[in-house]
Design an enzyme around this catalytic site. Structure first.
Site, PDB file in Angstrom:
ATOM      1  N   PRO A   1       0.846  -1.194   0.000  1.00  0.00           N
ATOM      2  CA  PRO A   1       0.000   0.000   0.000  1.00  0.00           C
ATOM      3  C   PRO A   1       0.885   1.249   0.000  1.00  0.00           C
ATOM      4  O   PRO A   1       2.113   1.141   0.059  1.00  0.00           O
ATOM      5  CB  PRO A   1      -0.714  -0.114   1.350  1.00  0.00           C
ATOM      6  CG  PRO A   1       0.338  -0.727   2.243  1.00  0.00           C
ATOM      7  CD  PRO A   1       1.155  -1.668   1.361  1.00  0.00           C
TER       8      PRO A   1
ATOM      9  N   ALA B   1      -4.866   4.766   3.769  1.00  0.00           N
ATOM     10  CA  ALA B   1      -4.194   3.690   3.019  1.00  0.00           C
ATOM     11  C   ALA B   1      -5.210   2.769   2.382  1.00  0.00           C
ATOM     12  O   ALA B   1      -6.381   2.747   2.771  1.00  0.00           O
ATOM     13  CB  ALA B   1      -3.286   2.895   3.954  1.00  0.00           C
ATOM     14  N   ASN B   2      -4.757   1.998   1.392  1.00  0.00           N
ATOM     15  CA  ASN B   2      -5.552   0.904   0.848  1.00  0.00           C
ATOM     16  C   ASN B   2      -5.157  -0.377   1.570  1.00  0.00           C
ATOM     17  O   ASN B   2      -4.063  -0.486   2.114  1.00  0.00           O
ATOM     18  CB  ASN B   2      -5.260   0.714  -0.636  1.00  0.00           C
ATOM     19  CG  ASN B   2      -5.912   1.766  -1.498  1.00  0.00           C
ATOM     20  OD1 ASN B   2      -6.304   2.824  -1.014  1.00  0.00           O
ATOM     21  ND2 ASN B   2      -6.023   1.482  -2.763  1.00  0.00           N
ATOM     22  N   ARG B   3      -6.039  -1.372   1.525  1.00  0.00           N
ATOM     23  CA  ARG B   3      -5.766  -2.669   2.105  1.00  0.00           C
ATOM     24  C   ARG B   3      -4.851  -3.448   1.152  1.00  0.00           C
ATOM     25  O   ARG B   3      -5.238  -3.709   0.025  1.00  0.00           O
ATOM     26  CB  ARG B   3      -7.092  -3.408   2.238  1.00  0.00           C
ATOM     27  CG  ARG B   3      -7.222  -4.320   3.389  1.00  0.00           C
ATOM     28  CD  ARG B   3      -8.569  -4.984   3.345  1.00  0.00           C
ATOM     29  NE  ARG B   3      -9.637  -4.213   3.974  1.00  0.00           N
ATOM     30  CZ  ARG B   3      -9.786  -4.079   5.291  1.00  0.00           C
ATOM     31  NH1 ARG B   3      -8.935  -4.643   6.123  1.00  0.00           N
ATOM     32  NH2 ARG B   3     -10.784  -3.399   5.788  1.00  0.00           N
ATOM     33  N   SER B   4      -3.642  -3.747   1.560  1.00  0.00           N
ATOM     34  CA  SER B   4      -2.730  -4.529   0.720  1.00  0.00           C
ATOM     35  C   SER B   4      -1.670  -5.168   1.591  1.00  0.00           C
ATOM     36  O   SER B   4      -1.018  -4.486   2.378  1.00  0.00           O
ATOM     37  CB  SER B   4      -2.060  -3.617  -0.316  1.00  0.00           C
ATOM     38  OG  SER B   4      -1.003  -4.292  -0.963  1.00  0.00           O
TER      39      SER B   4
END
Ligand code: C5P
Length: 217
Positions: free
Chosen positions: A17, A29-32
């Site tokens: 992310p 943030a993005n989920r990664s």
């Protein structure tokens, strides 16, 4: 000198992310997990490529033989990608945050006691993949990813054209792909769509690396 189908090739991989600071203790943030990108970097290195892995914040060990550059924000990632050029191939697996807080507060934002939440103006982040497509030093093979929950192939076809990538690897994330160990993908190229059965992320990575090497055979 390393042997292998990608010997002598420089491959750039983005993974994980990005974290966009709101204040010293908060971020967007993005989920990664970074698992798929790291597995791809490892598989490309195993085929003899010189791999530069530009990574957002993840808790994963650096794959063997991979040169890792750690970044936090999308703008940091864009700068690290530019610095790493030229590359023969770029595989953009990172889940880049589309927006950042317009300004990051220097001190922790405090509740003011009124019950009214703070307003957080956002600014759009640079699209690193689309920027690389327009770059005079555009890699010969430019691969993007697309995480989709519905109409996976249609969205990927549109995304490939919009961002002018050579390939979009479309990820069906409607199941438990996020943070999980299996993945179900379609490769959208300029000329068609290749659909693969669901398989472990490590196998997706190995087969994708081989598919990339075929382009240079
Ligand atoms: O538009 P979307 O985020 O779905 O596009 C995904 C693809 O674009 C991925 O390859 C991702 O790494 C890349 N991307 C990027 N910079 C952004 C947003 C996405 O490189 N700001």
């Amino acid at each position: 000198i390393k042997g292998g189908a990608l010997a002598g090739r420089h491959v750039l991989v983005t993974a994980g992310p990005t974290h966009e600071p709101i204040d010293p203790v908060r971020y967007i943030a993005n989920r990664s997990s970074g698992k798929q990108g790291y597995a791809i970097a490892e598989a490309l290195a195993a085929l003899g490529a010189r791999v530069t892995l530009v990574s957002g914040p993840v808790s994963l060990p650096t794959p063997a033989g991979v040169h890792r550059i750690d970044v936090e924000s999308a703008r940091d990632m864009a700068a690290a990608v530019e610095t790493a050029l030229p590359a023969d191939v770029a595989v953009m697996v990172a889940a880049v945050a589309d927006w950042r807080a317009e300004t990051s507060a220097g001190q922790k934002i405090k509740k003011d006691g009124s019950g009214a939440p703070p307003v957080l103006p956002l600014a759009e982040n640079p699209d690193i993949l689309a920027g690389l497509a327009r770059n005079p030093r555009r890699p010969r093979l430019l691969v993007g990813f697309a995480a989709e929950t519905e109409n996976v192939v249609d969205h990927a076809i549109a995304k490939r054209a919009r961002k002018d990538a050579d390939w979009i690897v479309a990820n069906d994330v409607s199941g438990d792909v996020m943070g999980g160990d299996s993945n179900s993908i379609h490769i959208v190229t300029r000329t068609g769509v290749e659909s693969w059965e669901t398989m472990p992320k490590a196998e997706v990575a190995q087969r994708l690396a081989t598919r990339i090497a075929d382009e240079f055979a």
